[in-house]
Design an enzyme around this catalytic site. Structure first.
Site, PDB file in Angstrom:
ATOM      1  N   TYR A   1     -20.024  11.440  11.027  1.00  0.00           N
ATOM      2  CA  TYR A   1     -18.922  12.236  11.460  1.00  0.00           C
ATOM      3  C   TYR A   1     -17.963  12.016  12.448  1.00  0.00           C
ATOM      4  CZ  TYR A   1     -21.587  12.882  15.442  1.00  0.00           C
ATOM      5  OH  TYR A   1     -22.468  12.796  16.596  1.00  0.00           O
ATOM      6  N   GLY A   2     -18.309  10.552  12.791  1.00  0.00           N
ATOM      7  CA  GLY A   2     -17.304  10.268  13.814  1.00  0.00           C
ATOM      8  C   GLY A   2     -16.814   8.811  13.711  1.00  0.00           C
ATOM      9  N   THR A   3     -16.845   8.015  14.660  1.00  0.00           N
ATOM     10  CA  THR A   3     -16.330   6.489  14.550  1.00  0.00           C
ATOM     11  C   THR A   3     -17.033   5.824  13.485  1.00  0.00           C
ATOM     12  OG1 THR A   3     -17.745   5.535  16.097  1.00  0.00           O
ATOM     13  CG2 THR A   3     -15.823   6.607  17.000  1.00  0.00           C
ATOM     14  N   LEU A   4     -17.984   6.274  12.749  1.00  0.00           N
ATOM     15  CA  LEU A   4     -18.596   5.236  11.656  1.00  0.00           C
ATOM     16  C   LEU A   4     -17.809   5.660  10.181  1.00  0.00           C
ATOM     17  CD1 LEU A   4     -22.394   5.423  12.655  1.00  0.00           C
ATOM     18  CD2 LEU A   4     -20.869   3.273  12.378  1.00  0.00           C
TER      19      LEU A   4
ATOM     20  N   GLU B   1     -25.672   3.555  18.587  1.00  0.00           N
ATOM     21  CA  GLU B   1     -25.726   4.985  19.205  1.00  0.00           C
ATOM     22  C   GLU B   1     -26.546   5.050  20.535  1.00  0.00           C
ATOM     23  OE1 GLU B   1     -23.516   6.393  18.301  1.00  0.00           O
ATOM     24  OE2 GLU B   1     -23.198   5.680  16.128  1.00  0.00           O
TER      25      GLU B   1
HETATM   26  N1  PCA Z   1     -20.781   7.583  15.526  1.00  0.00           N
HETATM   27  C1  PCA Z   1     -21.669   8.434  14.669  1.00  0.00           C
HETATM   28  C2  PCA Z   1     -22.115   9.413  15.829  1.00  0.00           C
HETATM   29  C3  PCA Z   1     -20.805   9.525  16.666  1.00  0.00           C
HETATM   30  C4  PCA Z   1     -20.162   8.352  16.604  1.00  0.00           C
HETATM   31  O1  PCA Z   1     -19.101   7.950  16.821  1.00  0.00           O
HETATM   32  C5  PCA Z   1     -20.964   9.057  13.668  1.00  0.00           C
HETATM   33  O2  PCA Z   1     -20.078   8.663  13.179  1.00  0.00           O
HETATM   34  O3  PCA Z   1     -21.527   9.814  12.771  1.00  0.00           O
END
Ligand code: PCA
Length: 156
Positions: A13-16, A88
């Site tokens: 949900y984030g930077t990935l 993470e």
């Molecule tokens: N990376 C993981 C968790 C938060 C982040 O930045 C993601 O993208 O789900």
């Protein structure tokens, strides 16, 4: 095809996510295999906020608060799953758990997601997002590798 035994399904949900600063981690061949299965949304609401001086997205372990979070579903092999744990800093920074994710095909599947269990209450006063994007107002800091759980506690 990945062998069934090695199959892990992860919701990011984030930077990935595609187009976000750590997506390359999922496409890097040396890390293992990752197959994009489609977009999805958490069945349960969660607070998704951006915090610390590094502007890191955090899904907070407060189910029922915030929004149904939009993200992407990947099937990964064991090598990639271990690499995601490394990125993470599981279990010292992010924890992870399985959550029900609604797919674009209207199926519900159990996926691993990374979330934060220990955080200061003021994190809950931040703007709760539905969908994370790296922005110029709150640019994700590439020196995230210097970040640590103590930064989260201070949340400067
Ligand atoms: N990376 C993981 C968790 C938060 C982040 O930045 C993601 O993208 O789900």
């Amino acid at each position: 095809m990945l062998r069934m035994a090695a199959r892990r399904v992860v919701f990011v949900y984030g930077t990935l996510k595609r187009g976000e600063p750590n997506h390359y981690w999922l496409t890097k061949k040396e890390n293992g295999e990752a197959k994009f299965l489609g977009r999805g949304t958490t069945a349960v609401k969660f607070p998704l906020v951006v915090g610390t001086r590094y502007n890191i997205p955090f899904l907070l372990a407060r189910p029922g608060e915030g929004n149904h979070i939009e993200g992407e579903v990947y099937e990964v092999d064991q090598a990639m799953f271990a690499k995601l744990d490394e990125l993470e800093e599981y279990p010292d920074y992010y924890d992870r758990e399985e959550q029900a994710i609604l797919t674009e095909q209207n199926e519900t599947i159990q996926c691993w997601l990374y979330l934060i269990r220990n955080f200061p209450d003021k994190m809950l006063a931040k703007k709760m997002l539905t969908s994370y994007h790296n922005t110029t107002e709150q640019p994700y800091c590439e020196t995230y590798l210097e970040s640590c759980p103590e930064d989260l506690a201070m949340d400067e």
